[in-house]
Design a protein around this motif. Sequence first.
Motif, mmCIF file in Angstrom:
data_model
loop_
_atom_site.group_PDB
_atom_site.id
_atom_site.type_symbol
_atom_site.label_atom_id
_atom_site.label_comp_id
_atom_site.label_asym_id
_atom_site.label_seq_id
_atom_site.Cartn_x
_atom_site.Cartn_y
_atom_site.Cartn_z
ATOM 1 N N SER A 177 0.751 -1.188 -0.110
ATOM 2 C CA SER A 177 0.109 -0.020 0.001
ATOM 3 C C SER A 177 0.808 1.350 0.091
ATOM 4 N N GLY A 178 1.868 1.212 0.608
ATOM 5 C CA GLY A 178 2.837 2.433 0.828
ATOM 6 C C GLY A 178 3.390 2.743 -0.573
ATOM 7 N N SER A 179 3.775 1.658 -1.275
ATOM 8 C CA SER A 179 4.540 1.869 -2.666
ATOM 9 C C SER A 179 3.111 2.481 -3.650
ATOM 10 N N ILE A 180 2.271 1.854 -3.520
ATOM 11 C CA ILE A 180 0.887 2.106 -4.495
ATOM 12 C C ILE A 180 0.686 3.508 -4.078
ATOM 13 N N ILE A 181 0.421 4.036 -2.969
ATOM 14 C CA ILE A 181 0.169 5.500 -2.847
ATOM 15 C C ILE A 181 1.199 6.352 -3.130
ATOM 16 N N MET A 182 2.510 5.915 -3.045
ATOM 17 C CA MET A 182 3.738 6.805 -3.373
ATOM 18 C C MET A 182 3.317 7.188 -4.897
ATOM 19 N N LEU A 183 3.247 5.994 -5.729
ATOM 20 C CA LEU A 183 3.117 6.167 -7.056
ATOM 21 C C LEU A 183 2.007 7.014 -7.438
ATOM 22 N N LEU A 184 0.730 6.953 -6.970
ATOM 23 C CA LEU A 184 -0.188 7.846 -7.228
ATOM 24 C C LEU A 184 -0.152 9.464 -6.803
ATOM 25 N N PHE A 185 0.725 9.435 -5.926
ATOM 26 C CA PHE A 185 1.179 10.861 -5.337
ATOM 27 C C PHE A 185 2.205 11.440 -6.515
ATOM 28 N N ILE A 186 3.135 10.586 -7.034
ATOM 29 C CA ILE A 186 3.952 10.858 -7.813
ATOM 30 C C ILE A 186 3.488 11.402 -9.002
ATOM 31 N N TRP A 187 2.745 10.537 -9.730
ATOM 32 C CA TRP A 187 2.015 10.874 -11.097
ATOM 33 C C TRP A 187 1.117 12.188 -11.052
ATOM 34 N N THR A 188 0.423 12.191 -9.744
ATOM 35 C CA THR A 188 -0.420 13.486 -9.710
ATOM 36 C C THR A 188 0.470 14.653 -9.648
ATOM 37 N N PHE A 189 1.602 14.587 -8.773
ATOM 38 C CA PHE A 189 2.463 15.655 -8.749
ATOM 39 C C PHE A 189 3.214 15.825 -9.721
ATOM 40 N N SER A 190 3.717 14.920 -10.501
ATOM 41 C CA SER A 190 4.253 15.288 -11.875
ATOM 42 C C SER A 190 3.511 16.115 -12.861
ATOM 43 N N ARG A 191 2.401 15.557 -13.017
ATOM 44 C CA ARG A 191 1.411 16.146 -14.117
ATOM 45 C C ARG A 191 1.079 17.799 -13.387
ATOM 46 N N MET A 192 1.049 17.904 -12.060
ATOM 47 C CA MET A 192 0.746 19.287 -11.833
ATOM 48 C C MET A 192 1.949 20.188 -11.986
ATOM 49 N N LEU A 193 3.169 19.761 -11.670
ATOM 50 C CA LEU A 193 4.381 20.543 -12.337
ATOM 51 C C LEU A 193 4.511 21.022 -13.650
ATOM 52 N N ARG A 194 4.020 19.968 -14.436
ATOM 53 C CA ARG A 194 4.319 20.214 -16.009
ATOM 54 C C ARG A 194 2.900 21.034 -16.337
ATOM 55 N N ALA A 195 1.791 20.562 -16.116
ATOM 56 C CA ALA A 195 0.540 20.969 -16.905
ATOM 57 C C ALA A 195 -0.060 22.192 -16.137
ATOM 58 N N ASP A 196 -0.024 21.968 -14.807
ATOM 59 C CA ASP A 196 -0.877 23.179 -14.114
ATOM 60 C C ASP A 196 0.102 24.416 -13.611
ATOM 61 N N LEU A 197 1.309 23.963 -12.840
ATOM 62 C CA LEU A 197 2.165 25.156 -12.517
ATOM 63 C C LEU A 197 3.082 25.472 -13.520
ATOM 64 N N GLN A 198 3.430 24.434 -14.322
ATOM 65 C CA GLN A 198 4.663 25.041 -15.316
ATOM 66 C C GLN A 198 5.763 25.627 -14.692
ATOM 67 N N VAL A 199 6.311 24.791 -13.746
ATOM 68 C CA VAL A 199 7.631 25.178 -12.920
ATOM 69 C C VAL A 199 8.820 25.230 -13.720
ATOM 70 N N GLY A 200 8.863 24.156 -14.779
ATOM 71 C CA GLY A 200 10.059 24.181 -15.736
ATOM 72 C C GLY A 200 10.163 25.558 -16.307
ATOM 73 N N ASN A 201 9.116 25.934 -16.964
ATOM 74 C CA ASN A 201 9.329 27.280 -17.623
ATOM 75 C C ASN A 201 9.346 28.469 -16.677
#
Length: 268
Positions: A177-201
């Motif tokens: 369960s810990g690994s599954i929760i971690m992956l869900l948070f990573i996928w969500t956070f990764s998409r937020m960084l790129r698509a919503d927050l555009q941190v790289g730009n």
Amino acid sequence: FPVTISGVCLGSQAKQLIIADPLAIYISSIPFMIYAITMIVAVWFIVLRRVSFGIFLRHEVIARKTGELFGGKMPLNRRFHDVSDKRKQSSSVIDFIVPLVSLFWFVIGLLLWFGDHVFFGGENHLFQAIQSSNIFAAFFFGGLAAVILTGVLYLLRGRISLVEFPSILREGFSLMSGSIIMLLFIWTFSRMLRADLQVGNYVAQLLLGRVDAPLLPLMFFALTGFTAMMIGTAWGTIGIMLPLSLEMVPVFLGLTPPVLLADIPKLS
């Protein structure tokens, strides 16, 4: 693949950054996966040379003296599922091999099936099938099929009973369960960084004129190492660094996304 989530794909998609084959980029990055390569080499070296030190040595000593594999502190919920001497004596290597082999072949087969591979009457060859396949569905149904096959095998061979099966499933889920929760948070956070927050730009705009483009690889290497050391997870580091770096590189080179991979020599 993580590169797909970070905006790398062949088709025309919203907020696409780089026009390229995600699978090809992933394969070409394998020689630079220093962490994974180091871990594989270290495991073989430790096993072949029988190297023991620190906490490894302490747990080996406890296992030899007491027979426990949990450092003398076996969790309470596992003490009631200890394996009897009769089962230990009748155990076989096949009980270990079948779950691993079945998981591998079920996942690979479903990847090709979902990807419309020629073996299943489709039109795609190996890499095309993997690229167009539903990876998450293949892993889910492949894992489920492997669990069912392994459970039936263990029941027929007398390794477990029907009464024990529900508790084994619950304990297995709690371990993962810990690994599954971690992956869900990573996928969500990764998409937020790129698509919503555009941190790289945003970071690229801050560093333009202050940092030269040739220094980007060194900067990313140092930042990746520091991030991995702080959060302690390779998947978390990938989820943070990929959307950040893939968005920064085109900006530093003065290119407007989506761009061709050939136009970014630092990635190709």
